[in-house]
Design an enzyme around this catalytic site. Structure first.
Site, mmCIF file in Angstrom:
data_model
loop_
_atom_site.group_PDB
_atom_site.id
_atom_site.type_symbol
_atom_site.label_atom_id
_atom_site.label_comp_id
_atom_site.label_asym_id
_atom_site.label_seq_id
_atom_site.Cartn_x
_atom_site.Cartn_y
_atom_site.Cartn_z
ATOM 1 N N ASP A 314 -8.442 56.523 25.486
ATOM 2 C CA ASP A 314 -9.329 57.671 25.355
ATOM 3 C C ASP A 314 -9.503 58.265 26.750
ATOM 4 O O ASP A 314 -9.052 57.712 27.756
ATOM 5 C CB ASP A 314 -10.667 57.292 24.716
ATOM 6 C CG ASP A 314 -11.343 58.514 24.088
ATOM 7 O OD1 ASP A 314 -10.940 59.652 24.411
ATOM 8 O OD2 ASP A 314 -12.269 58.345 23.276
HETATM 9 C C1 BGC Z 1 -12.987 61.687 22.929
HETATM 10 C C2 BGC Z 1 -11.751 61.650 22.084
HETATM 11 C C3 BGC Z 1 -10.896 62.858 22.350
HETATM 12 C C4 BGC Z 1 -10.563 62.904 23.818
HETATM 13 C C5 BGC Z 1 -9.662 64.047 24.207
HETATM 14 C C6 BGC Z 1 -12.657 61.925 24.383
HETATM 15 O O1 BGC Z 1 -13.799 62.134 25.125
HETATM 16 O O2 BGC Z 1 -13.679 60.477 22.784
HETATM 17 O O3 BGC Z 1 -12.103 61.577 20.729
HETATM 18 O O4 BGC Z 1 -9.748 62.819 21.570
HETATM 19 O O5 BGC Z 1 -11.776 63.018 24.547
HETATM 20 O O6 BGC Z 1 -10.298 65.254 24.140
#
Ligand code: BGC
Length: 789
Positions: A314
């Site tokens: 993530d």
């Molecule tokens: C979120 C994810 C997301 C990623 C990319 C993160 O902060 O937890 O769900 O896909 O950002 O935007």
């Protein structure tokens, strides 16, 4: 500005630095491999879209890998975030140089046919090996055409709604060059304070599994290489939804058997549906952050489930191993993440910058790096990027504002209409009777809001494309009804009652009143946990003032929100309550048609609505205590002077018609471990309108080696019945539906009595009993298998 909060990442989003490349033998083949790949792909048209270990694919990937230098390999493992320029997403010039060096595996939040094609051209034509870039974005519930938020779509209890919205989202996003979405989110969520409940399918593992599988299939289609397909991501692996206290990013302190029984099933269903990628979750479980968990990212995912796709971190999740306190520095973080099985590093740049020294010192085996690179290349191969790197960005398919295809709008309307849940309808206030209404007052700050219906993660959605609730009500009301609108409060958060007088006047002058209240979209989603589930600001006072002024006139509340709210007072005050969620671009039309009866609502709650915030976490499939709740005995589980029952249970949802259920009939009273038991129930539309009912089947194992939930959803079907029509609905149960994780934990089923419950909500059920018999009367092992989802 960086597209998504890159600010705190500081140096992470900076350019590639020299990462001490170790000299590797020069490539034996010159220049780009793209043409070869195209020929290659042509020669093996049967190469599967995903999930297949194909010898040709393997040979191709290995042949590319053999030519790569270490910086190129680490570049493939690195994902960069785009910046936001005057005209849209862009990347720094220095990052373009990194592409030329072959050191950019993927971008997130860089989209647009022009920009993606231009960058792709640099990668394919100007880098040494010509490995195409993987463009990704959070396409969560639509890209240009925004559909209802995932929690709402789950309320449709209709996997076709989820699949179709994902299919359209993929088609639209692919036109902008996107080949990979970070969706679906399948985190089971039992605590409505958590802002991200809006992104998932609610509290139930079975409903969550069905919806997760449908979305994966929608995004990926039957052929991942097709230009209109994009790769899905099963996220966030795992138990992100179990965040303690509902606080985002928080720890999940759950035992392995809870993890396996409650939080993992949708992920397993996503693997079964062919999900191309997984994303690690921000949380830790029992002291092990998911990004450092080899048990999760490798042993369970790849070992037990046979997943052979790619795992991405993530956002900054690898670097966060440092504040988690399991990595002393960035090198540790890189080593732990790679070891765990996280292949691609989203924006931390720890693989790129730290692994060279770790490899040189012998702390990271090259084979581990190679395996991660293979997975990235395999994904690109499966997406057809080597064969045609430009298949997706297509300016002629991009959609300017106001130009959403009619077919997409229709699907968004269907989805919004099917997601509406009628929570309460005392005295049949709804549908509104056009013949009796000359003046309708529409009150509430959200009625005219063009932005909130888009929901959180709204892709490239535009406010101009939204039909606000007010416009939809006006259209549905028709020319014979005058609609007066007043906001009542300046915003949902405003605590001022300055607009009440006008609202009260409007209510007095009208023949009927519709209040549109709830949350704005930015109150849900990531980093938007709420401490209270009350209606924000002065909206409660507004509803009460208007309700009092309206006297005996019909009053209905339309809720726009992305989580269960605590609305006991509203239930006691307002006769009709419609849960419409953040319904997407067609929300207004769907709500208008529900209010005037063109649409008969048939959605059901995917999450329990509490009476008060203090009840959360509250969910239907709880395990019984030794002192089950008994209002007559204070020494039982519950709260002092407050009921512990929900306001609206999981699976609840009313209709403008009335459904009656016969007693469930079983095909046998005893079932062997290899048998299938049929449960049939007759459902009748006993009212005067056609309508949809979601028939739900729950199972209970009353006595087992470990305590079991009071009931668990094992099947459901949304059916449409005309007035007077009766339909027999049959569910089939196998031993898989009776299995559970014991204390070890092992997945077993035990012989003995089981209860099936069938009905129109988790609390409106009729029961029947049967017995599971095993050959020697003992428990049997029940391995996980890809089931109906
Ligand atoms: C979120 C994810 C997301 C990623 C990319 C993160 O902060 O937890 O769900 O896909 O950002 O935007």
């Amino acid at each position: 500005m960086v597209l998504r909060r890159a600010g705190w990442m500081g140096g992470c989003a900076a350019l590639l630095s020299a990462c001490a490349p170790r000299p590797l033998p020069p490539p034996s083949l010159p220049s780009a491999i793209t043409d070869r790949a195209a020929d290659f792909a042509k020669s093996v048209p049967h190469v599967a879209a995903s999930g297949m270990r194909d010898a040709s694919e393997q040979a191709f990937v290995d042949s590319v890998l053999a030519r790569m230098t270490l910086p190129e390999k680490l570049g493939q493992l690195t994902q960069y975030a785009g910046q936001w320029g005057q005209t849209g997403p862009r990347v720094e010039t220095a990052t373009e140089d990194a592409i030329r060096r072959g050191e950019v595996g993927s971008f997130l939040s860089v989209w647009g046919a022009d920009v993606t094609r231009r960058l792709q051209r640099i990668a394919v034509e100007e880098s040494r090996l010509g490995i195409p870039i993987l463009f990704s974005h959070d396409v969560i519930h639509g890209f240009r055409t925004l559909f209802p938020v995932p929690l709402a779509e789950a309320a449709s209890w209709d996997p076709d709604v989820a699949r179709e919205s994902a299919r359209i989202a993929a088609a639209e996003a692919s036109a902008y060059g996107i080949a990979w979405t970070f969706a679906p989110m399948m985190d089971v969520a039992r605590d409505a304070r958590w802002g991200r409940v809006v992104e998932g399918a609610g509290e139930d593992p079975h409903l969550g599994s069905v919806m997760a599988a449908a979305r994966v299939r929608g995004f990926q289609g039957t052929d991942l290489r097709a230009p209109l397909s994009i790769a899905a991501t099963a996220k966030h692996f795992a138990a992100y939804g179990a965040a303690e206290g509902g606080r985002d990013y928080n720890i999940a302190d759950i035992p392995e058997r809870t993890l396996r029984e409650t939080y993992l099933p949708p992920f397993r269903a996503a693997v079964c549906a062919g999900a191309a990628t997984f994303m690690a979750s921000f949380n830790e479980i029992g002291g092990v952050p998911a990004h450092a968990s080899r048990a999760l990212q490798t042993d369970v995912l790849r070992g037990e489930w046979g997943f052979n796709g790619m795992v991405v971190s993530d956002w900054g999740g690898l670097q966060e191993l440092i504040p988690h306190g399991v990595a002393a520095g960035r090198a540790d973080a890189a080593r732990l993440g790679l070891r765990a099985g996280v292949d691609m590093d989203m924006v931390s740049e720890v693989y790129l910058k730290e692994l060279p020294a770790e490899i040189a010192a012998g702390r990271v085996p090259m084979a581990e790096v190679d395996e991660a690179v293979r997975r990235v290349l395999r994904l690109k191969y499966r997406l057809g990027l080597f064969a045609n790197p430009y298949a997706r960005g297509d300016t002629s398919r991009e959609l300017p504002a106001g130009r959403l295809p009619a077919e997409h709008r229709r699907a968004a309307y269907e989805a919004a209409a099917r997601s509406v849940v009628l929570l309460r309808n005392a005295g049949g206030v709804l549908p509104l009777d056009r013949a009796r209404i000359r003046r309708l007052a529409v009150i509430g700050p959200l009625a005219a809001d063009r932005h909130s219906p888009l929901g959180s993660w709204n892709g490239a959605g535009r406010d101009e494309d939204v039909v606000p609730v007010l416009d939809g009500i006006r259209r549905a009301a028709g020319s014979g009804i005058t609609v007066d609108y007043t906001a009542g409060v300046d915003s949902v958060r405003s605590t001022s009652g300055g607009g009440f007088a006008a609202a009260v006047r409007a209510a007095r002058a009208a023949d009927a009143v519709v209040l549109v209240v709830g949350e704005t979209e930015d109150m849900t989603g990531e980093a938007s946990s709420r401490v209270s589930l009350d209606l924000p600001g002065a909206q409660r006072e507004l509803v009460e003032a208007v309700r009092a002024a309206a006297g005996r006139k019909p009053v209905a509340v339309v809720l726009m929100n992305g989580r269960p709210l605590a609305l006991e007072w509203m239930h006691d005050t307002v006769p009709a309550i419609v849960e419409a969620w953040f319904g997407g671009v067609e929300m207004g039309n769907a709500v208008g048609d529900v209010l005037f009866g063109e649409v008969n609502p048939g959605g059901k709650l995917p999450m329990t609505f509490p009476r008060a915030t203090g009840q959360v976490p509250i969910y239907y499939n709880y395990r019984q205590t030794g002192r089950p709740a008994d209002p007559r005995n204070e020494y039982t589980t519950g709260y002092e002077r407050s009921p512990s029952t929900p306001l609206y249970p999981f699976g609840h949802g009313l209709s403008y018609t009335r459904f009656t259920y016969g007693a469930p009939r079983l095909s046998a009273a005893r079932m062997g471990a290899g048998d299938t038991l049929s449960v049939t129930v007759e459902v009748t539309n006993a009212g005067g309108r056609a309508g949809d009912e979601v028939v739900q089947l729950y199972v209970r194992d009353p006595v087992a080696a470990v305590t079991r939930p009071v009931k668990e959803l094992r099947g459901f079907r949304r059916i449409r019945l005309n007035p007077g029509e009766t339909r027999a609905v049959t569910f089939r149960l196998t031993v898989d539906d009776l299995a559970f994780w014991d204390a070890a934990p092992r997945r077993i089923a035990e012989p003995g009595a089981f209860v099936v419950q069938v009905g129109g909500s988790s609390e409106q059920v009729q029961s029947a009993e049967f017995e599971l018999v095993t050959v020697d009367g003992g428990a049997i092992a029940v391995p996980e298998r890809c089931g109906a989802a």
